[in-house]
Design a protein around this motif. Structure first.
Motif, PDB file in Angstrom:
ATOM      1  N   UNK A 136       0.860  -1.305   0.060  1.00 29.31           N
ATOM      2  CA  UNK A 136      -0.108   0.440   0.221  1.00 29.31           C
ATOM      3  C   UNK A 136       0.431   1.205   0.091  1.00 29.31           C
ATOM      4  N   UNK A 137       0.423   2.577  -1.214  1.00 27.19           N
ATOM      5  CA  UNK A 137       1.684   3.443  -0.937  1.00 27.19           C
ATOM      6  C   UNK A 137       0.436   4.559  -0.942  1.00 27.19           C
ATOM      7  N   UNK A 138       1.259   5.218  -0.156  1.00 23.39           N
ATOM      8  CA  UNK A 138       0.084   6.711   0.504  1.00 23.39           C
ATOM      9  C   UNK A 138       0.293   8.062  -0.503  1.00 23.39           C
ATOM     10  N   UNK A 139       0.395   8.977  -1.241  1.00 22.28           N
ATOM     11  CA  UNK A 139       1.084   9.850  -1.925  1.00 22.28           C
ATOM     12  C   UNK A 139       1.613  10.980   0.062  1.00 22.28           C
ATOM     13  N   UNK A 140       2.500  11.370  -0.270  1.00 25.48           N
ATOM     14  CA  UNK A 140       3.004  12.317   0.738  1.00 25.48           C
ATOM     15  C   UNK A 140       3.013  13.656   0.038  1.00 25.48           C
ATOM     16  N   UNK A 141       1.672  14.378   0.672  1.00 22.63           N
ATOM     17  CA  UNK A 141       1.658  15.808  -0.365  1.00 22.63           C
ATOM     18  C   UNK A 141       2.565  16.573   0.863  1.00 22.63           C
ATOM     19  N   UNK A 142       3.472  17.211   0.144  1.00 23.27           N
ATOM     20  CA  UNK A 142       4.730  18.367   0.698  1.00 23.27           C
ATOM     21  C   UNK A 142       5.213  19.169  -0.575  1.00 23.27           C
ATOM     22  N   UNK A 143       5.654  20.404  -0.272  1.00 17.01           N
ATOM     23  CA  UNK A 143       5.467  21.306  -0.837  1.00 17.01           C
ATOM     24  C   UNK A 143       6.972  21.808  -1.773  1.00 17.01           C
ATOM     25  N   UNK A 144       6.571  22.075  -2.525  1.00 12.45           N
ATOM     26  CA  UNK A 144       7.945  22.341  -3.343  1.00 12.45           C
ATOM     27  C   UNK A 144       7.953  21.227  -4.732  1.00 12.45           C
ATOM     28  N   UNK A 145       9.187  21.122  -5.052  1.00 12.40           N
ATOM     29  CA  UNK A 145       9.438  20.802  -6.533  1.00 12.40           C
ATOM     30  C   UNK A 145       9.331  18.186  -5.918  1.00 12.40           C
ATOM     31  N   UNK A 146       9.051  17.940  -4.664  1.00 11.38           N
ATOM     32  CA  UNK A 146       9.264  17.074  -4.496  1.00 11.38           C
ATOM     33  C   UNK A 146       8.052  16.474  -4.184  1.00 11.38           C
ATOM     34  N   UNK A 147       8.260  14.807  -4.584  1.00 12.71           N
ATOM     35  CA  UNK A 147       7.079  14.217  -4.942  1.00 12.71           C
ATOM     36  C   UNK A 147       7.373  13.235  -3.870  1.00 12.71           C
ATOM     37  N   UNK A 148       6.568  12.724  -2.978  1.00 15.41           N
ATOM     38  CA  UNK A 148       6.913  11.629  -2.142  1.00 15.41           C
ATOM     39  C   UNK A 148       5.718  10.343  -1.468  1.00 15.41           C
ATOM     40  N   UNK A 149       6.322   9.220  -1.316  1.00 11.32           N
ATOM     41  CA  UNK A 149       4.957   8.546  -0.895  1.00 11.32           C
ATOM     42  C   UNK A 149       5.319   8.043   0.393  1.00 11.32           C
ATOM     43  N   UNK A 150       4.804   7.255   1.570  1.00 11.31           N
ATOM     44  CA  UNK A 150       4.888   6.836   2.245  1.00 11.31           C
ATOM     45  C   UNK A 150       4.172   4.920   1.830  1.00 11.31           C
ATOM     46  N   UNK A 151       4.973   4.222   2.024  1.00  8.77           N
ATOM     47  CA  UNK A 151       5.107   2.537   1.800  1.00  8.77           C
ATOM     48  C   UNK A 151       4.933   1.363   2.694  1.00  8.77           C
ATOM     49  N   UNK A 152       3.918   1.103   2.404  1.00  7.36           N
ATOM     50  CA  UNK A 152       3.636  -0.486   3.865  1.00  7.36           C
ATOM     51  C   UNK A 152       4.315  -1.627   2.733  1.00  7.36           C
ATOM     52  N   UNK A 153       4.859  -2.504   3.133  1.00  8.39           N
ATOM     53  CA  UNK A 153       5.270  -3.812   2.900  1.00  8.39           C
ATOM     54  C   UNK A 153       4.651  -4.930   3.244  1.00  8.39           C
ATOM     55  N   UNK A 154       3.970  -6.514   2.830  1.00  2.00           N
ATOM     56  CA  UNK A 154       3.650  -7.247   4.042  1.00  2.00           C
ATOM     57  C   UNK A 154       4.226  -8.426   2.543  1.00  2.00           C
ATOM     58  N   UNK A 155       4.463  -9.040   3.549  1.00  2.91           N
ATOM     59  CA  UNK A 155       4.970 -10.850   3.230  1.00  2.91           C
ATOM     60  C   UNK A 155       3.472 -11.220   2.857  1.00  2.91           C
ATOM     61  N   UNK A 156       2.113 -11.325   3.445  1.00  2.55           N
ATOM     62  CA  UNK A 156       1.003 -11.543   3.268  1.00  2.55           C
ATOM     63  C   UNK A 156       0.132 -11.128   2.154  1.00  2.55           C
ATOM     64  N   UNK A 157      -1.152 -11.485   1.036  1.00  3.06           N
ATOM     65  CA  UNK A 157      -1.361 -11.469   0.541  1.00  3.06           C
ATOM     66  C   UNK A 157      -2.772 -10.854   1.696  1.00  3.06           C
ATOM     67  N   UNK A 158      -3.661  -9.796   0.707  1.00  2.59           N
ATOM     68  CA  UNK A 158      -4.259  -8.463   1.043  1.00  2.59           C
ATOM     69  C   UNK A 158      -4.914  -8.561   1.763  1.00  2.59           C
ATOM     70  N   UNK A 159      -2.948  -7.656   2.716  1.00  4.49           N
ATOM     71  CA  UNK A 159      -2.604  -7.930   4.621  1.00  4.49           C
ATOM     72  C   UNK A 159      -3.139  -5.654   4.347  1.00  4.49           C
ATOM     73  N   UNK A 160      -4.004  -5.351   3.340  1.00  2.00           N
ATOM     74  CA  UNK A 160      -4.385  -3.847   3.517  1.00  2.00           C
ATOM     75  C   UNK A 160      -5.976  -4.271   2.720  1.00  2.00           C
ATOM     76  N   UNK A 161      -6.635  -3.881   4.181  1.00  2.00           N
ATOM     77  CA  UNK A 161      -8.085  -4.053   3.700  1.00  2.00           C
ATOM     78  C   UNK A 161      -8.922  -2.099   3.652  1.00  2.00           C
ATOM     79  N   UNK A 162     -10.214  -2.042   4.378  1.00  5.08           N
ATOM     80  CA  UNK A 162     -10.526  -0.424   3.590  1.00  5.08           C
ATOM     81  C   UNK A 162     -10.237  -0.210   4.564  1.00  5.08           C
ATOM     82  N   UNK A 163      -9.922  -0.229   5.614  1.00  7.11           N
ATOM     83  CA  UNK A 163      -9.512   0.414   7.261  1.00  7.11           C
ATOM     84  C   UNK A 163      -8.314   0.782   7.859  1.00  7.11           C
ATOM     85  N   UNK A 164      -7.870   0.180   7.082  1.00  4.25           N
ATOM     86  CA  UNK A 164      -6.689  -0.018   7.652  1.00  4.25           C
ATOM     87  C   UNK A 164      -5.345   0.941   5.737  1.00  4.25           C
ATOM     88  N   UNK A 165      -5.994   0.930   4.403  1.00  3.09           N
ATOM     89  CA  UNK A 165      -5.674   1.887   4.102  1.00  3.09           C
ATOM     90  C   UNK A 165      -6.392   3.329   4.601  1.00  3.09           C
TER      91      UNK A 165
END
Length: 244
Positions: A136-165
């Motif tokens: 699951x990757x979430x955009x970080x709204x940061x100022x300037x020319x930079x663009x960012x993302x907070x990324x979560x990785x799991x070794x399990x399938x379907x690890x991120x449901x609607x609430x965790x997103x």
């Protein structure tokens, strides 16, 4: 964004069952986490790492990272776990992947099954070989020319449901604030360093040519303008040359 990709994203999007009160409560809880971490560390770089780790632990992710894209240059200033580092390295190598997409397109991206994901086949095949099953990757709204993302990785399938997103998006909003604080600190540190360097060069020119402070600065400024070189770089050359 292609129509096919837009359709794929739409099919994967499901509304959270959280109420407004639920979101307010979760946001308050995350704010408390931020407050606690700030009390534990005054170092903004460490705070960013601690907060990213807290996001991963709260959501139940195995690994996490922050991806930053600046004018096409991809960096990973924060990595929680070796797999997260390897995942970002793959995306840098291939020039594609969910973290880059989330950062550059200001969108949330998630993958339920890495081996069945068709949007980034080269990356996904390599990521699956690392043991990553969902992301699951979430955009970080940061100022300037930079663009960012907070990324979560799991070794399990379907690890991120609607609430965790939804929770991840709340963490991303706070992470962006912490990230901006880190960048402001870096810019201040650079500015102070540049000021000290210019002051040192002025002092050397004053001693060498018997100039006043204003005259020494004017000389540096004229050299900068004539050579189309940054003032701090001219100062560095004067310092490097040493007394003569």
């Amino acid at each position: 964004m292609t129509d096919l990709t837009s359709q794929a994203d739409a099919q994967r999007t499901a509304p959270t069952t959280w109420t407004g009160a639920d979101i307010a409560q979760k946001s308050s809880e995350i704010a408390q986490i931020v407050k606690q971490l700030q009390a534990e560390s005054a170092d903004t770089d460490m705070l960013l790492r601690l907060f990213t780790k807290a996001a991963a632990e709260t959501i139940g992710s195995d690994y996490a990272s922050i991806t930053v894209v600046t004018n096409g240059r991809i960096e990973t200033p924060v990595m929680i776990g070796e797999i997260a580092a390897q995942s970002d390295a793959l995306q840098q190598r291939f020039g594609e992947g969910p973290c880059i997409r989330s950062a550059t397109d200001d969108t949330t991206v998630w993958i339920d099954d890495m081996r069945r994901e068709a949007r980034w086949p080269t990356f996904c095949a390599a990521a699956a070989d690392l043991g990553i099953r969902s992301m699951a990757c979430f955009c970080l709204y940061i100022a300037g020319e930079e663009r960012g993302a907070l990324n979560l990785h799991s070794t399990e399938l379907d690890a991120f449901d609607d609430e965790t997103r939804a929770l991840g998006q709340l963490f991303a909003a706070h992470t962006a604030t912490v990230f901006s604080a880190v960048r402001e600190k870096e810019q201040l540190r650079t500015a102070l360093s540049s000021r000290d360097l210019i002051g040192q060069a002025k002092g050397m020119l004053m001693e060498r040519y018997r100039l006043s402070p204003d005259q020494a600065f004017s000389l540096l400024a004229r050299l900068s303008q004539d050579s189309n070189t940054k003032l701090v770089d001219i100062a560095q050359r004067v310092v490097d040359a040493g007394p003569e």
